[in-house]
Design a protein around this motif. Structure first.
Motif, PDB file in Angstrom:
ATOM      1  N   ASP A 173      19.928  19.994  41.178  1.00  0.00           N
ATOM      2  CA  ASP A 173      18.538  21.095  40.811  1.00  0.00           C
ATOM      3  C   ASP A 173      17.902  21.512  42.208  1.00  0.00           C
ATOM      4  O   ASP A 173      17.431  22.511  42.395  1.00  0.00           O
ATOM      5  CB  ASP A 173      17.470  20.144  40.109  1.00  0.00           C
ATOM      6  CG  ASP A 173      18.075  19.830  38.736  1.00  0.00           C
ATOM      7  OD1 ASP A 173      18.985  20.724  38.284  1.00  0.00           O
ATOM      8  OD2 ASP A 173      17.860  19.091  38.020  1.00  0.00           O
ATOM      9  N   GLU A 174      18.173  20.406  43.136  1.00  0.00           N
ATOM     10  CA  GLU A 174      17.405  20.681  44.737  1.00  0.00           C
ATOM     11  C   GLU A 174      18.536  20.941  45.602  1.00  0.00           C
ATOM     12  O   GLU A 174      19.518  20.232  45.566  1.00  0.00           O
ATOM     13  CB  GLU A 174      16.592  19.360  44.902  1.00  0.00           C
ATOM     14  CG  GLU A 174      15.519  19.111  44.070  1.00  0.00           C
ATOM     15  CD  GLU A 174      14.404  20.407  44.154  1.00  0.00           C
ATOM     16  OE1 GLU A 174      14.291  20.930  45.125  1.00  0.00           O
ATOM     17  OE2 GLU A 174      13.828  20.774  43.049  1.00  0.00           O
ATOM     18  N   PRO A 175      18.177  21.870  46.665  1.00  0.00           N
ATOM     19  CA  PRO A 175      19.108  21.936  47.719  1.00  0.00           C
ATOM     20  C   PRO A 175      18.958  21.021  48.742  1.00  0.00           C
ATOM     21  O   PRO A 175      18.027  20.164  48.741  1.00  0.00           O
ATOM     22  CB  PRO A 175      18.708  23.496  48.276  1.00  0.00           C
ATOM     23  CG  PRO A 175      17.143  23.275  47.912  1.00  0.00           C
ATOM     24  CD  PRO A 175      17.035  22.735  46.644  1.00  0.00           C
ATOM     25  N   VAL A 176      19.967  20.946  49.640  1.00  0.00           N
ATOM     26  CA  VAL A 176      20.125  19.976  50.495  1.00  0.00           C
ATOM     27  C   VAL A 176      19.170  20.572  51.902  1.00  0.00           C
ATOM     28  O   VAL A 176      18.790  19.660  52.731  1.00  0.00           O
ATOM     29  CB  VAL A 176      21.560  19.542  51.073  1.00  0.00           C
ATOM     30  CG1 VAL A 176      22.312  18.974  49.813  1.00  0.00           C
ATOM     31  CG2 VAL A 176      22.268  20.547  51.584  1.00  0.00           C
ATOM     32  N   ALA A 177      19.199  21.706  51.728  1.00  0.00           N
ATOM     33  CA  ALA A 177      18.348  22.522  52.876  1.00  0.00           C
ATOM     34  C   ALA A 177      17.766  23.700  52.620  1.00  0.00           C
ATOM     35  O   ALA A 177      18.375  24.490  51.952  1.00  0.00           O
ATOM     36  CB  ALA A 177      19.103  22.473  54.287  1.00  0.00           C
ATOM     37  N   ALA A 178      16.678  24.001  52.721  1.00  0.00           N
ATOM     38  CA  ALA A 178      16.164  25.420  52.579  1.00  0.00           C
ATOM     39  C   ALA A 178      15.368  26.129  53.783  1.00  0.00           C
ATOM     40  O   ALA A 178      14.740  25.512  54.494  1.00  0.00           O
ATOM     41  CB  ALA A 178      15.199  25.169  51.541  1.00  0.00           C
ATOM     42  N   ALA A 179      15.925  27.311  54.133  1.00  0.00           N
ATOM     43  CA  ALA A 179      15.587  27.800  55.432  1.00  0.00           C
ATOM     44  C   ALA A 179      14.973  29.318  54.923  1.00  0.00           C
ATOM     45  O   ALA A 179      14.393  29.363  54.024  1.00  0.00           O
ATOM     46  CB  ALA A 179      16.485  28.028  56.286  1.00  0.00           C
ATOM     47  N   SER A 180      14.532  30.103  55.830  1.00  0.00           N
ATOM     48  CA  SER A 180      13.840  31.289  55.857  1.00  0.00           C
ATOM     49  C   SER A 180      14.349  32.320  54.881  1.00  0.00           C
ATOM     50  O   SER A 180      13.884  33.072  53.891  1.00  0.00           O
ATOM     51  CB  SER A 180      13.399  31.905  57.117  1.00  0.00           C
ATOM     52  OG  SER A 180      14.666  32.239  57.798  1.00  0.00           O
ATOM     53  N   LEU A 181      15.752  32.370  54.985  1.00  0.00           N
ATOM     54  CA  LEU A 181      16.516  33.565  54.326  1.00  0.00           C
ATOM     55  C   LEU A 181      17.371  32.953  53.151  1.00  0.00           C
ATOM     56  O   LEU A 181      17.669  33.699  52.197  1.00  0.00           O
ATOM     57  CB  LEU A 181      17.677  34.198  55.187  1.00  0.00           C
ATOM     58  CG  LEU A 181      16.768  34.901  56.430  1.00  0.00           C
ATOM     59  CD1 LEU A 181      17.789  35.367  57.268  1.00  0.00           C
ATOM     60  CD2 LEU A 181      15.895  35.677  56.147  1.00  0.00           C
ATOM     61  N   ALA A 182      17.627  31.601  53.010  1.00  0.00           N
ATOM     62  CA  ALA A 182      18.754  31.090  52.084  1.00  0.00           C
ATOM     63  C   ALA A 182      18.453  29.527  52.061  1.00  0.00           C
ATOM     64  O   ALA A 182      17.856  28.836  52.700  1.00  0.00           O
ATOM     65  CB  ALA A 182      20.144  31.630  52.392  1.00  0.00           C
TER      66      ALA A 182
END
Length: 226
Positions: A173-182
């Motif tokens: 359900d949750e990403p391992v990393a979240a940045a500005s574009l993806a």
């Protein structure tokens, strides 16, 4: 003038075509700005240029948003108000420097991908910003609030032309990393192979195109003054 008035004035100036006559029924760009559109290929209901372009086309973006002045005015006002608040906090020394740094990071995050990218660059510029600001802006590298699970599911279904459960044994359900574009998910495909799934943030293309159009107009007009 107030920040809101300044934003409105800036947006109004941005919405003026050079050489537009009162009898014209269509518009064209000369690459120097953008304005209210009365005709052309990007009228209401048209496919946005970023969905078909293979290269950056500022003239096409300008023409597209010429048909949508409300978006331009609203976005310009939002940028000025948020950054104006940050400037006022710094000038008046409201709160501690750490609190002001957090507010600056939150403002850039709220303004979206283009400004998150700006924050990422500024996080390395200790020659321009106090250390407290740089330390806080480092969080913009890969520690941003993720987009929703619903967005991830919809994008996977659209791009892969199949529901995620048909392709993956497991996707969190949750990403391992979240940045500005993806944002990146650690998933497992049918057969047990673990893979990294990178998905764009929702509304990314339009957001970047609109900000690029506004910032380009601002830069070009600022250059005329120096």
């Amino acid at each position: 003038p107030s920040p809101a008035a300044a934003a409105a004035a800036a947006a109004t100036g941005a919405l003026r075509w050079e050489g537009l006559s009162s009898t014209s029924t269509s518009t064209s760009t000369s690459g120097t700005g953008f304005g209210i559109g009365f005709g052309g290929r990007y009228g209401y209901g048209a496919t946005p240029p970023w969905e078909t372009a293979v290269v950056y086309d500022p003239a096409a973006f300008s023409e597209y948003f010429a048909w949508r002045p409300g978006k331009v005015v609203y976005r310009a006002a939002n940028i000025v108000l948020r950054l104006g608040d940050i400037g006022a906090r710094a000038y008046l020394k409201r709160g501690t420097i750490d609190e002001r740094a957090v507010c600056f990071r939150d403002a850039l995050t709220a303004l979206g991908p283009a400004f998150v990218k700006l924050g990422q660059v500024l996080s390395t510029r200790v020659d321009l910003l106090p250390p407290a600001y740089c330390k806080e802006l480092v969080n913009l590298q890969d520690n941003l609030p993720p987009a929703s699970r619903e967005h991830a599911t919809a994008m996977l279904k659209r791009e892969m032309r199949a529901p995620p459960e048909a392709l993956f044994e497991y996707i969190p359900d949750e990403p391992v990393a979240a940045a500005s574009l993806a944002q990146v998910y650690r998933a497992r495909v049918k057969g047990g192979l673990e893979v990294a799934v990178k998905l764009q943030r929702p509304g990314l293309a339009e957001s970047v195109a609109l900000d690029a159009t506004i910032l380009r107009w601002t830069a070009m007009n600022a250059r005329r003054l120096v």
